[in-house]
Design a protein around this motif. Structure first.
Motif, PDB file in Angstrom:
ATOM      1  N   ALA A 129     -41.557  -8.109  -5.621  1.00  0.00           N
ATOM      2  CA  ALA A 129     -40.094  -8.065  -5.559  1.00  0.00           C
ATOM      3  C   ALA A 129     -39.549  -7.219  -6.702  1.00  0.00           C
ATOM      4  N   GLY A 130     -38.335  -6.717  -6.505  1.00  0.00           N
ATOM      5  CA  GLY A 130     -37.659  -5.980  -7.569  1.00  0.00           C
ATOM      6  C   GLY A 130     -37.454  -4.509  -7.320  1.00  0.00           C
ATOM      7  N   TYR A 131     -38.006  -3.986  -6.218  1.00  0.00           N
ATOM      8  CA  TYR A 131     -37.814  -2.571  -5.901  1.00  0.00           C
ATOM      9  C   TYR A 131     -36.351  -2.307  -5.567  1.00  0.00           C
ATOM     10  N   VAL A 132     -35.838  -1.161  -6.025  1.00  0.00           N
ATOM     11  CA  VAL A 132     -34.425  -0.820  -5.831  1.00  0.00           C
ATOM     12  C   VAL A 132     -34.315   0.539  -5.156  1.00  0.00           C
ATOM     13  N   MET A 133     -33.533   0.607  -4.076  1.00  0.00           N
ATOM     14  CA  MET A 133     -33.146   1.887  -3.482  1.00  0.00           C
ATOM     15  C   MET A 133     -31.811   2.268  -4.114  1.00  0.00           C
ATOM     16  N   SER A 134     -31.827   3.322  -4.919  1.00  0.00           N
ATOM     17  CA  SER A 134     -30.690   3.585  -5.793  1.00  0.00           C
ATOM     18  C   SER A 134     -29.515   4.270  -5.115  1.00  0.00           C
ATOM     19  N   ALA A 135     -29.708   4.784  -3.913  1.00  0.00           N
ATOM     20  CA  ALA A 135     -28.645   5.549  -3.244  1.00  0.00           C
ATOM     21  C   ALA A 135     -28.323   4.951  -1.884  1.00  0.00           C
ATOM     22  N   ASP A 136     -27.081   5.097  -1.468  1.00  0.00           N
ATOM     23  CA  ASP A 136     -26.612   4.664  -0.144  1.00  0.00           C
ATOM     24  C   ASP A 136     -26.679   5.871   0.793  1.00  0.00           C
ATOM     25  N   PRO A 137     -27.534   5.828   1.819  1.00  0.00           N
ATOM     26  CA  PRO A 137     -27.676   6.991   2.705  1.00  0.00           C
ATOM     27  C   PRO A 137     -26.363   7.469   3.317  1.00  0.00           C
ATOM     28  N   ASP A 138     -25.471   6.541   3.690  1.00  0.00           N
ATOM     29  CA  ASP A 138     -24.203   6.962   4.294  1.00  0.00           C
ATOM     30  C   ASP A 138     -23.315   7.673   3.279  1.00  0.00           C
ATOM     31  N   ALA A 139     -23.294   7.157   2.051  1.00  0.00           N
ATOM     32  CA  ALA A 139     -22.483   7.799   1.020  1.00  0.00           C
ATOM     33  C   ALA A 139     -23.020   9.187   0.691  1.00  0.00           C
ATOM     34  N   ILE A 140     -24.351   9.306   0.609  1.00  0.00           N
ATOM     35  CA  ILE A 140     -24.959  10.615   0.352  1.00  0.00           C
ATOM     36  C   ILE A 140     -24.633  11.575   1.492  1.00  0.00           C
ATOM     37  N   ALA A 241     -39.509   3.765 -12.218  1.00  0.00           N
ATOM     38  CA  ALA A 241     -40.265   3.622 -13.463  1.00  0.00           C
ATOM     39  C   ALA A 241     -40.070   2.222 -14.048  1.00  0.00           C
ATOM     40  N   SER A 242     -38.843   1.729 -13.990  1.00  0.00           N
ATOM     41  CA  SER A 242     -38.575   0.369 -14.491  1.00  0.00           C
ATOM     42  C   SER A 242     -39.308  -0.674 -13.657  1.00  0.00           C
ATOM     43  N   TYR A 243     -39.298  -0.503 -12.348  1.00  0.00           N
ATOM     44  CA  TYR A 243     -40.004  -1.415 -11.427  1.00  0.00           C
ATOM     45  C   TYR A 243     -41.494  -1.428 -11.744  1.00  0.00           C
ATOM     46  N   PHE A 244     -42.070  -0.250 -11.884  1.00  0.00           N
ATOM     47  CA  PHE A 244     -43.501  -0.144 -12.182  1.00  0.00           C
ATOM     48  C   PHE A 244     -43.829  -0.767 -13.532  1.00  0.00           C
ATOM     49  N   CYS A 245     -43.016  -0.485 -14.549  1.00  0.00           N
ATOM     50  CA  CYS A 245     -43.273  -1.026 -15.887  1.00  0.00           C
ATOM     51  C   CYS A 245     -43.181  -2.553 -15.888  1.00  0.00           C
ATOM     52  N   THR A 246     -42.244  -3.090 -15.122  1.00  0.00           N
ATOM     53  CA  THR A 246     -42.109  -4.547 -15.032  1.00  0.00           C
ATOM     54  C   THR A 246     -43.344  -5.167 -14.388  1.00  0.00           C
ATOM     55  N   ILE A 247     -43.811  -4.574 -13.293  1.00  0.00           N
ATOM     56  CA  ILE A 247     -44.973  -5.101 -12.581  1.00  0.00           C
ATOM     57  C   ILE A 247     -46.218  -5.075 -13.464  1.00  0.00           C
ATOM     58  N   THR A 248     -46.396  -3.991 -14.194  1.00  0.00           N
ATOM     59  CA  THR A 248     -47.642  -3.776 -14.942  1.00  0.00           C
ATOM     60  C   THR A 248     -47.581  -4.286 -16.374  1.00  0.00           C
ATOM     61  N   GLY A 249     -46.410  -4.753 -16.819  1.00  0.00           N
ATOM     62  CA  GLY A 249     -46.275  -5.225 -18.179  1.00  0.00           C
ATOM     63  C   GLY A 249     -46.108  -4.121 -19.209  1.00  0.00           C
ATOM     64  N   GLN A 250     -45.855  -2.899 -18.735  1.00  0.00           N
ATOM     65  CA  GLN A 250     -45.691  -1.780 -19.672  1.00  0.00           C
ATOM     66  C   GLN A 250     -44.325  -1.778 -20.339  1.00  0.00           C
ATOM     67  N   SER A 251     -43.394  -2.589 -19.851  1.00  0.00           N
ATOM     68  CA  SER A 251     -42.043  -2.602 -20.430  1.00  0.00           C
ATOM     69  C   SER A 251     -42.068  -2.963 -21.907  1.00  0.00           C
ATOM     70  N   GLY A 252     -43.065  -3.726 -22.328  1.00  0.00           N
ATOM     71  CA  GLY A 252     -43.152  -4.126 -23.724  1.00  0.00           C
ATOM     72  C   GLY A 252     -43.736  -3.069 -24.636  1.00  0.00           C
ATOM     73  N   HIS A 253     -44.154  -1.948 -24.079  1.00  0.00           N
ATOM     74  CA  HIS A 253     -44.718  -0.846 -24.861  1.00  0.00           C
ATOM     75  C   HIS A 253     -43.761   0.339 -24.773  1.00  0.00           C
ATOM     76  N   ALA A 254     -42.910   0.476 -25.755  1.00  0.00           N
ATOM     77  CA  ALA A 254     -41.808   1.440 -25.668  1.00  0.00           C
ATOM     78  C   ALA A 254     -42.293   2.866 -25.424  1.00  0.00           C
ATOM     79  N   GLU A 255     -43.321   3.304 -26.132  1.00  0.00           N
ATOM     80  CA  GLU A 255     -43.784   4.681 -25.973  1.00  0.00           C
ATOM     81  C   GLU A 255     -44.374   4.909 -24.587  1.00  0.00           C
ATOM     82  N   ARG A 256     -45.156   3.959 -24.123  1.00  0.00           N
ATOM     83  CA  ARG A 256     -45.739   4.092 -22.785  1.00  0.00           C
ATOM     84  C   ARG A 256     -44.664   4.035 -21.709  1.00  0.00           C
ATOM     85  N   ALA A 257     -43.700   3.146 -21.866  1.00  0.00           N
ATOM     86  CA  ALA A 257     -42.616   3.042 -20.884  1.00  0.00           C
ATOM     87  C   ALA A 257     -41.832   4.350 -20.813  1.00  0.00           C
TER      88      ALA A 257
END
Length: 321
Positions: A129-140, A241-257
């Motif tokens: 869970a947590g994946y985000v579609m950032s754009a609205d196709p109709d608005a685009i 990138a935020s979704y992936f970092c959250t899943i993998t625990g990379q969010s806590g590593h600032a340089e890697r994130a």
């Protein structure tokens, strides 16, 4: 409408009938995604450019990017279908062969949207869970269709040609990606190949209607549309990138994130912008319509994105061959 144009429309119709496919019968066939395999090849995802990711994490990054790859194609096909339907309507009392070709293309683009919605539904059930579609196709779509025909058709041609280049140079040769994923873009490629022929015909017809001032304005609209694509890409890259970092625990590593965020943005700019700008057929068609000053405007506007190229030797060359 001259006889040569009518014959080209007729050939598109003939091939369209021959390659037509159905979502469940030909693509899904009762299968699911193989999450033990990558979705996008490294030549598109650039996942292999992050050496601190292990093999499992690189595979997951390719799957996250693949999910957005399907979303982005479904998104752009929203405005493509609307524009092609408009072009077909304009032929309603004219060349009936041209009208049939454009109506068939509209139908196929609607089917592609349905396919990509189906894939998203499958991935939503199976991925964290947590994946985000950032754009609205109709608005685009509404924003893009606010531009003139020349710019919209140029953008459409560019998208449909780079989608073919991606399949031929990167997806088709890779024997290790998910079989269902590969089939999705095989069948998509078969119909998009005919769409690009229609895109070219309609774009050149529109170009012939413009005077120098009109083409200058249209070039400005195309540059603005490419900028809007980059804005959409930036938003989706940040979300993924935020979704992936959250899943993998990379969010806590600032340089890697930060490195992951930069890599995903680079990959998306490569996938959706730079690979299209380098596509030889698109370049030949577009720049044959422009004078030197107009061509320079486009090159200068897109130059800051030129860094977004794969490090892997030969990938870019294969994509634009």
């Amino acid at each position: 409408m001259n006889s040569t144009s009518t014959e080209r429309y007729a050939r598109v119709i003939e091939v369209s009938k021959r390659v037509r496919w159905e979502i469940d019968r030909d693509i899904i066939r009762g299968r699911g995604f193989d999450y033990g395999r990558r979705f996008l090849p490294d030549g598109l995802s650039l996942a292999d450019e992050l050496p601190f990711l292990n093999g499992e994490e690189q595979r997951l990054l390719s799957q996250v990017q693949g999910r957005s790859y399907a979303f982005m194609f479904g998104l752009v096909e929203r405005f493509i279908a609307a524009k092609v339907m408009e072009l077909g309507r304009a032929q309603a009392l004219g060349d009936q062969v041209a009208m049939e070709a454009l109506v068939r293309m509209t139908d196929e683009e609607l089917k592609h949207q349905k396919l990509f919605r189906r894939l998203e539904s499958m991935m939503e059930q199976e991925m964290p869970a947590g994946y985000v579609m950032s754009a609205d196709p109709d608005a685009i779509a509404q924003a893009v269709l606010g531009s003139g025909n020349w710019a919209v058709l140029a953008l459409t041609l560019y998208i449909e040609l780079f989608s073919q280049a991606h399949y031929r140079a990167s997806i088709a040769p890779d024997e290790h990606i998910c079989p269902l994923w590969k089939d999705v873009f095989l069948y998509h490629w078969r119909e998009e190949s005919q769409h690009a022929i229609l895109d070219e015909m309609e774009f050149l017809k529109e170009d012939a209607r413009l005077d120098a001032a009109g083409r200058d304005a249209a070039v400005g609209e195309l540059i603005a549309l490419i900028g809007a694509v980059d804005g959409t890409v930036q938003a989706q890259a940040a979300a993924d990138a935020s979704y992936f970092c959250t899943i993998t625990g990379q969010s806590g590593h600032a340089e890697r994130a930060a490195a992951i965020h930069a890599l995903v943005l680079k990959a998306y700019r490569w996938q959706y912008i730079v690979s299209g700008l380098l596509e030889p057929r698109f370049n030949k068609i577009l720049f044959s319509c422009l004078d030197a000053a107009q061509a320079t405007r486009i090159r200068n506007a897109t130059a800051p994105l030129g860094y977004a190229m794969p490090k892997q030797p030969g990938v870019a060359e294969a994509m634009v061959a």
